[in-house]
Design a protein around this motif. Sequence first.
Motif, PDB file in Angstrom:
ATOM      1  N   ILE A 306      -6.195  -7.970   8.942  1.00  0.00           N
ATOM      2  CA  ILE A 306      -6.192  -6.637   9.563  1.00  0.00           C
ATOM      3  C   ILE A 306      -7.623  -6.190   9.850  1.00  0.00           C
ATOM      4  CG2 ILE A 306      -5.751  -4.194   9.087  1.00  0.00           C
ATOM      5  CD1 ILE A 306      -3.219  -5.124   7.563  1.00  0.00           C
ATOM      6  N   LEU A 307      -8.517  -6.394   8.885  1.00  0.00           N
ATOM      7  CA  LEU A 307      -9.918  -6.015   9.077  1.00  0.00           C
ATOM      8  C   LEU A 307     -10.555  -6.833  10.186  1.00  0.00           C
ATOM      9  CD1 LEU A 307     -11.105  -5.630   5.370  1.00  0.00           C
ATOM     10  CD2 LEU A 307     -10.290  -3.854   6.929  1.00  0.00           C
ATOM     11  N   ALA A 308     -10.208  -8.109  10.266  1.00  0.00           N
ATOM     12  CA  ALA A 308     -10.792  -8.973  11.287  1.00  0.00           C
ATOM     13  C   ALA A 308     -10.358  -8.563  12.686  1.00  0.00           C
ATOM     14  CB  ALA A 308     -10.406 -10.426  11.019  1.00  0.00           C
ATOM     15  N   VAL A 309      -9.092  -8.211  12.835  1.00  0.00           N
ATOM     16  CA  VAL A 309      -8.572  -7.816  14.145  1.00  0.00           C
ATOM     17  C   VAL A 309      -8.971  -6.375  14.480  1.00  0.00           C
ATOM     18  CG1 VAL A 309      -6.454  -7.442  15.477  1.00  0.00           C
ATOM     19  CG2 VAL A 309      -6.656  -9.430  13.982  1.00  0.00           C
ATOM     20  N   GLY A 310      -9.108  -5.550  13.442  1.00  0.00           N
ATOM     21  CA  GLY A 310      -9.384  -4.136  13.681  1.00  0.00           C
ATOM     22  C   GLY A 310      -8.182  -3.395  14.230  1.00  0.00           C
ATOM     23  N   CYS A 311      -6.998  -3.781  13.761  1.00  0.00           N
ATOM     24  CA  CYS A 311      -5.777  -3.222  14.345  1.00  0.00           C
ATOM     25  C   CYS A 311      -5.326  -1.968  13.593  1.00  0.00           C
ATOM     26  CB  CYS A 311      -4.655  -4.265  14.354  1.00  0.00           C
ATOM     27  SG  CYS A 311      -4.218  -4.925  12.741  1.00  0.00           S
ATOM     28  N   ASN A 312      -4.571  -1.161  14.282  1.00  0.00           N
ATOM     29  CA  ASN A 312      -3.935   0.017  13.712  1.00  0.00           C
ATOM     30  C   ASN A 312      -2.813  -0.445  12.794  1.00  0.00           C
ATOM     31  OD1 ASN A 312      -3.005   2.713  13.388  1.00  0.00           O
ATOM     32  ND2 ASN A 312      -1.561   2.446  15.083  1.00  0.00           N
ATOM     33  N   SER A 313      -2.869  -0.102  11.510  1.00  0.00           N
ATOM     34  CA  SER A 313      -1.925  -0.700  10.566  1.00  0.00           C
ATOM     35  C   SER A 313      -1.405   0.290   9.540  1.00  0.00           C
ATOM     36  CB  SER A 313      -2.581  -1.877   9.825  1.00  0.00           C
ATOM     37  OG  SER A 313      -3.615  -1.403   8.978  1.00  0.00           O
ATOM     38  N   VAL A 314      -0.194  -0.019   9.068  1.00  0.00           N
ATOM     39  CA  VAL A 314       0.371   0.580   7.857  1.00  0.00           C
ATOM     40  C   VAL A 314       0.659  -0.571   6.917  1.00  0.00           C
ATOM     41  CG1 VAL A 314       2.333   1.790   6.840  1.00  0.00           C
ATOM     42  CG2 VAL A 314       1.381   2.562   9.033  1.00  0.00           C
ATOM     43  N   VAL A 315       0.084  -0.525   5.717  1.00  0.00           N
ATOM     44  CA  VAL A 315       0.266  -1.623   4.778  1.00  0.00           C
ATOM     45  C   VAL A 315       1.110  -1.161   3.598  1.00  0.00           C
ATOM     46  CG1 VAL A 315      -1.874  -2.746   5.471  1.00  0.00           C
ATOM     47  CG2 VAL A 315      -1.897  -1.174   3.524  1.00  0.00           C
ATOM     48  N   ILE A 316       1.883  -2.114   3.066  1.00  0.00           N
ATOM     49  CA  ILE A 316       2.842  -1.805   2.012  1.00  0.00           C
ATOM     50  C   ILE A 316       2.575  -2.702   0.811  1.00  0.00           C
ATOM     51  CG2 ILE A 316       5.290  -1.762   1.389  1.00  0.00           C
ATOM     52  CD1 ILE A 316       5.851  -1.489   4.441  1.00  0.00           C
ATOM     53  N   PRO A 317       2.093  -2.162  -0.294  1.00  0.00           N
ATOM     54  CA  PRO A 317       1.997  -2.962  -1.525  1.00  0.00           C
ATOM     55  C   PRO A 317       3.404  -3.257  -2.028  1.00  0.00           C
ATOM     56  CG  PRO A 317       0.650  -0.955  -1.647  1.00  0.00           C
ATOM     57  CD  PRO A 317       1.580  -0.805  -0.486  1.00  0.00           C
ATOM     58  N   ARG A 318       3.807  -4.532  -1.980  1.00  0.00           N
ATOM     59  CA  ARG A 318       5.207  -4.846  -2.272  1.00  0.00           C
ATOM     60  C   ARG A 318       5.391  -5.563  -3.595  1.00  0.00           C
ATOM     61  NH1 ARG A 318       7.356 -10.213   0.365  1.00  0.00           N
ATOM     62  NH2 ARG A 318       9.038  -9.437  -0.927  1.00  0.00           N
ATOM     63  N   GLN A 319       4.340  -5.642  -4.411  1.00  0.00           N
ATOM     64  CA  GLN A 319       4.488  -6.276  -5.721  1.00  0.00           C
ATOM     65  C   GLN A 319       5.274  -5.368  -6.661  1.00  0.00           C
ATOM     66  OE1 GLN A 319       0.247  -6.668  -6.289  1.00  0.00           O
ATOM     67  NE2 GLN A 319       0.372  -8.891  -6.229  1.00  0.00           N
ATOM     68  N   VAL A 320       6.100  -5.996  -7.500  1.00  0.00           N
ATOM     69  CA  VAL A 320       6.889  -5.262  -8.476  1.00  0.00           C
ATOM     70  C   VAL A 320       6.212  -5.273  -9.841  1.00  0.00           C
ATOM     71  CG1 VAL A 320       9.103  -5.172  -9.689  1.00  0.00           C
ATOM     72  CG2 VAL A 320       9.040  -5.721  -7.241  1.00  0.00           C
ATOM     73  N   ARG A 321       5.717  -6.428 -10.261  1.00  0.00           N
ATOM     74  CA  ARG A 321       5.177  -6.582 -11.606  1.00  0.00           C
ATOM     75  C   ARG A 321       3.654  -6.466 -11.671  1.00  0.00           C
ATOM     76  NH1 ARG A 321       8.336  -9.097 -15.456  1.00  0.00           N
ATOM     77  NH2 ARG A 321       6.569 -10.279 -16.240  1.00  0.00           N
ATOM     78  N   GLU A 322       2.988  -6.389 -10.545  1.00  0.00           N
ATOM     79  CA  GLU A 322       1.534  -6.344 -10.531  1.00  0.00           C
ATOM     80  C   GLU A 322       1.064  -5.208  -9.628  1.00  0.00           C
ATOM     81  OE1 GLU A 322       0.385 -10.215  -9.241  1.00  0.00           O
ATOM     82  OE2 GLU A 322       1.123 -11.217 -11.041  1.00  0.00           O
ATOM     83  N   SER A 323      -0.178  -4.793  -9.807  1.00  0.00           N
ATOM     84  CA  SER A 323      -0.707  -3.656  -9.041  1.00  0.00           C
ATOM     85  C   SER A 323      -1.864  -4.041  -8.135  1.00  0.00           C
ATOM     86  CB  SER A 323      -1.162  -2.556 -10.013  1.00  0.00           C
ATOM     87  OG  SER A 323      -2.142  -3.056 -10.899  1.00  0.00           O
ATOM     88  N   GLU A 324      -2.168  -5.321  -7.999  1.00  0.00           N
ATOM     89  CA  GLU A 324      -3.322  -5.766  -7.203  1.00  0.00           C
ATOM     90  C   GLU A 324      -3.267  -5.246  -5.778  1.00  0.00           C
ATOM     91  OE1 GLU A 324      -4.279  -8.361  -3.901  1.00  0.00           O
ATOM     92  OE2 GLU A 324      -2.551  -8.952  -5.108  1.00  0.00           O
ATOM     93  N   GLN A 325      -2.110  -5.383  -5.124  1.00  0.00           N
ATOM     94  CA  GLN A 325      -2.016  -4.965  -3.728  1.00  0.00           C
ATOM     95  C   GLN A 325      -2.229  -3.459  -3.591  1.00  0.00           C
ATOM     96  OE1 GLN A 325       1.518  -6.384  -1.779  1.00  0.00           O
ATOM     97  NE2 GLN A 325       1.088  -8.531  -2.229  1.00  0.00           N
ATOM     98  N   ARG A 326      -1.698  -2.706  -4.513  1.00  0.00           N
ATOM     99  CA  ARG A 326      -1.840  -1.248  -4.464  1.00  0.00           C
ATOM    100  C   ARG A 326      -3.303  -0.839  -4.624  1.00  0.00           C
ATOM    101  NH1 ARG A 326       1.483  -0.557  -7.959  1.00  0.00           N
ATOM    102  NH2 ARG A 326       3.263  -0.312  -6.562  1.00  0.00           N
ATOM    103  N   ILE A 327      -3.992  -1.473  -5.564  1.00  0.00           N
ATOM    104  CA  ILE A 327      -5.408  -1.157  -5.796  1.00  0.00           C
ATOM    105  C   ILE A 327      -6.234  -1.481  -4.557  1.00  0.00           C
ATOM    106  CG2 ILE A 327      -7.442  -1.755  -7.173  1.00  0.00           C
ATOM    107  CD1 ILE A 327      -5.452  -2.373  -9.495  1.00  0.00           C
ATOM    108  N   HIS A 328      -6.022  -2.675  -4.018  1.00  0.00           N
ATOM    109  CA  HIS A 328      -6.811  -3.123  -2.858  1.00  0.00           C
ATOM    110  C   HIS A 328      -6.523  -2.250  -1.636  1.00  0.00           C
ATOM    111  CE1 HIS A 328      -8.472  -7.001  -0.767  1.00  0.00           C
ATOM    112  NE2 HIS A 328      -9.118  -5.916  -0.404  1.00  0.00           N
ATOM    113  N   ALA A 329      -5.239  -1.985  -1.388  1.00  0.00           N
ATOM    114  CA  ALA A 329      -4.880  -1.153  -0.239  1.00  0.00           C
ATOM    115  C   ALA A 329      -5.458   0.249  -0.362  1.00  0.00           C
ATOM    116  CB  ALA A 329      -3.364  -1.103  -0.092  1.00  0.00           C
ATOM    117  N   ARG A 330      -5.477   0.788  -1.576  1.00  0.00           N
ATOM    118  CA  ARG A 330      -6.031   2.128  -1.769  1.00  0.00           C
ATOM    119  C   ARG A 330      -7.526   2.145  -1.465  1.00  0.00           C
ATOM    120  NH1 ARG A 330      -4.529   6.575  -0.784  1.00  0.00           N
ATOM    121  NH2 ARG A 330      -2.581   6.168  -1.881  1.00  0.00           N
ATOM    122  N   LEU A 331      -8.242   1.113  -1.863  1.00  0.00           N
ATOM    123  CA  LEU A 331      -9.677   1.042  -1.572  1.00  0.00           C
ATOM    124  C   LEU A 331      -9.927   1.065  -0.064  1.00  0.00           C
ATOM    125  CD1 LEU A 331     -10.699  -1.693  -4.171  1.00  0.00           C
ATOM    126  CD2 LEU A 331     -11.438   0.692  -4.198  1.00  0.00           C
TER     127      LEU A 331
END
Length: 386
Positions: A306-331
């Motif tokens: 997404i960063l490479a393309v520079g596209c308009n995006s909505v991202v969804i942290p879809r992990q159930v047991r881990e929070s990595e995606q949520r942390i990264h997406a929030r940053l």
Amino acid sequence: MRVAMYWHNGRSLGHTAESAKVAHGLADSGREFNISGLTGAYRGLDLLPSAMDVVKLPAFTNYDNVSGWATRGRTAMEAGPLFRMRAEMAEVFLRHYAPDTFLVNHLPKGAEDELVPALNNTRGTGGRRILTLRGVLFDAEKADREYFSEDSARWIDQHFDAIHVHTHPDVFRLEDHYAVPGYLQDRIRYTGYLVDEFQMGKDAARAQLGVADGERLVLASMGGGQGALPLWNALIDALAKQDTAFDRVRLVTGPYLEAAAAEVLRECAASLPWLEIVSYEPAMMTWMAAADLFIGAAGANMLSEILAVGCNSVVIPRQVRESEQRIHARLLTDRRLVRMCDLPEVLSGAVASVLAEALREPLAPKAGHLLGGARRYPALLAGEDA
């Protein structure tokens, strides 16, 4: 230079795509690298360079469920015998191949400690070992337990010569979020996100793909797609409520989506003229560049694209047991590079308003300074200042 790359398996394409980007950075550099992969991944291997050999470990499946991972071999083997076999295969391969550089992705000991015999038995043979990390690992408590407790950190200290982190320190530094001991901090190198800035603009991407001028296109992908049917159902419902805001939705299910779930989506598409379903898209970044809105899982690999393309995006942290995606997406959300809608909000229907805002007020992120990690890899492996 003889290079071996290990990635364990994965429930999605993330680890395979990450390893493929590094491999392409080496293979396309003009320098002489002989590259072999060691993996149990059974989807997405077409992403790898054509000249790269792959030693295929017997694969396992597992599921990101609240109740547990439910790991089992695809060959119907129980986990214990399966991982013992994988460990023996890894040890034999590395002993005979004797790589000059061994890149280990994400898991310092491999899945279920399957690299321990190989790493112990080949230590001191002259080859260099590099642990590669995606950046955000887990929440602080789990990351410190798995990587930076005394026992875990000493294992890394004794078995790895360097740690390459595939993110940019302006976004995330291990040392700022985790209890990284001082004796490991000097080994950390931040490569930047692995991808380079995508050079094809929207008009050129549409011309290449045959997307009509003025067509309002939404693209959606959940990576490998395993277990994503409830999420897809919620997204389709949300999009159906505002189907005057777009002309077409191209939904890429991912090659790991279960066959029964894929059939449900195909039946759904038959009654919605604006919805098209494909299982896999090798030209994903071109489609992202062509789209007016991209909806994607918040895995590290997809965020980097997404960063490479520079596209308009909505991202969804879809992990159930881990929070990595949520942390990264929030940053990245805090930097106005993406919009985030968390999984509970998607499943409850609250995503509709986020999608409406994204279509009405598109983002145009500029992040070129955060990119280029794969291109720097040849110099890093050669011991040069990259």
